[in-house]
Design a protein around this motif. Structure first.
Motif, PDB file in Angstrom:
ATOM      1  N   PHE B  89       0.827  -1.210   0.000  1.00 50.77           N
ATOM      2  CA  PHE B  89       0.000   0.000   0.000  1.00 50.77           C
ATOM      3  C   PHE B  89       0.860   1.259   0.000  1.00 50.77           C
ATOM      4  N   PHE B  90       1.934   1.242   0.759  1.00 50.89           N
ATOM      5  CA  PHE B  90       2.831   2.400   0.821  1.00 50.89           C
ATOM      6  C   PHE B  90       3.330   2.745  -0.585  1.00 50.89           C
ATOM      7  N   VAL B  93       0.494   3.852  -3.078  1.00 53.85           N
ATOM      8  CA  VAL B  93       0.000   5.217  -2.900  1.00 53.85           C
ATOM      9  C   VAL B  93       1.022   6.234  -3.421  1.00 53.85           C
ATOM     10  N   VAL B  94       2.311   5.997  -3.174  1.00 54.51           N
ATOM     11  CA  VAL B  94       3.329   6.915  -3.714  1.00 54.51           C
ATOM     12  C   VAL B  94       3.276   6.906  -5.246  1.00 54.51           C
ATOM     13  N   TRP B  97       0.040   8.811  -6.286  1.00 54.86           N
ATOM     14  CA  TRP B  97       0.216  10.266  -6.165  1.00 54.86           C
ATOM     15  C   TRP B  97       1.100  10.790  -7.307  1.00 54.86           C
ATOM     16  N   GLY B  98       2.159  10.065  -7.578  1.00 51.05           N
ATOM     17  CA  GLY B  98       3.077  10.482  -8.642  1.00 51.05           C
ATOM     18  C   GLY B  98       2.379  10.530  -9.988  1.00 51.05           C
TER      19      GLY B  98
END
Lengths: 60, 208
Positions: B89-90, B93-94, B97-98
């Motif tokens: 998940f980390f 999500v990055v 967002w990118g």
């Protein structure tokens, strides 16, 4: 049980969680740390130089 | 004769697939310079974490809850399952967002964006059903809290979070299949359409 085995958590987690409250907003410290790390990682991913990028200018 | 063969569904599908995704496009030797970005490293990290999630989940399935609650090795594999999900998940999500900051749906890439976003939603459901399938007090607490929210939408009659059997089946059958298929489609879309170029290069791409 597993702590005596030498592979227990580096941080003692055997207690109630810590929470931060601001008006109606309540968040655990653990979740807040993860969110801050995600934002920091995102910014780093955007702005940190990628290794070898200069050499790839001619790629494709 | 050859016309008959070419009209077969096997020939038509093969031609269609090869036209849309020739081998050199499926596994290219080079990529544009703008692909050298950490944002894509997080996309790959997401897939690597998904592989660990599935592998550790398969090991947990071998001996079941009593094993992962009571044995040292079971705790270890259970922890690997949890922490690979955290990394999954980390990194996802990055990556998300990118790609949002790049408006990655430009240039006919809407389905690439949509498959990625739907994968994210399916993964949230997979994570949730995993939490309520732990068979411990934590899962009981989460399930009894979640039932009120889901019942308020009217969905509780079909998706009953207090039904451990149903939640476990969703967690280990339906949602992993959805996550893997959607991830596969997402990667194929990336290969077909290519990685979105930076904003200043869009005009060049349209002109080309």
């Amino acid at each position: 049980m597993a702590q005596g085995w030498g592979l227990g958590a580096l941080v003692n987690l055997d207690h109630y969680g810590h929470y931060i409250q601001w008006h109606v907003i309540q968040i655990s410290v653990g979740n807040l740390i993860v969110m801050v790390l995600m934002v920091a990682t995102f910014l780093a991913a955007l702005f940190a130089p990628f290794p070898g990028r200069r050499n790839r200018k001619g790629a494709k | 004769m050859s016309t008959d063969i070419e009209r077969q569904w096997t020939s038509r599908i093969r031609h269609s697939v090869v036209d849309k995704l020739p081998p050199d496009k499926l596994l290219p030797d080079t990529q544009p310079a703008y692909v050298a970005s950490w944002i894509y490293v997080f996309g790959v990290t997401t897939m690597a974490a998904l592989a660990v999630v599935i592998a550790t989940g398969c090991i947990l399935a071998l001996d079941g809850p009593q094993w992962w609650h009571s044995s040292t090795l079971g705790h270890y594999i259970n922890s690997m399952h949890l922490w690979s999900v955290e990394i999954f998940f980390f990194a996802m999500v990055v990556h998300l967002w990118g790609k949002f900051s790049m408006a990655a749906w430009r240039g006919g890439r809407s389905m690439t964006w949509v498959t990625g976003a739907v994968t994210f939603l399916a993964s949230i459901l997979a994570g949730f059903t995993g939490y309520v399938s732990q068979t411990n007090f934590d899962s009981q607490w989460i399930a009894t809290q979640a039932k009120d929210g889901i019942n308020s939408t009217g969905g509780g009659a079909f998706f009953n979070v207090l039904n451990l059997g149903q939640m476990l089946m969703w967690h280990i059958v339906l949602l992993p299949i959805a996550a893997v298929v959607l991830t596969g489609l997402h990667v194929v879309m990336v290969r077909i359409r290519g990685v979105v170029p930076p904003f200043e290069d869009t005009k060049t791409e349209v002109a080309a």
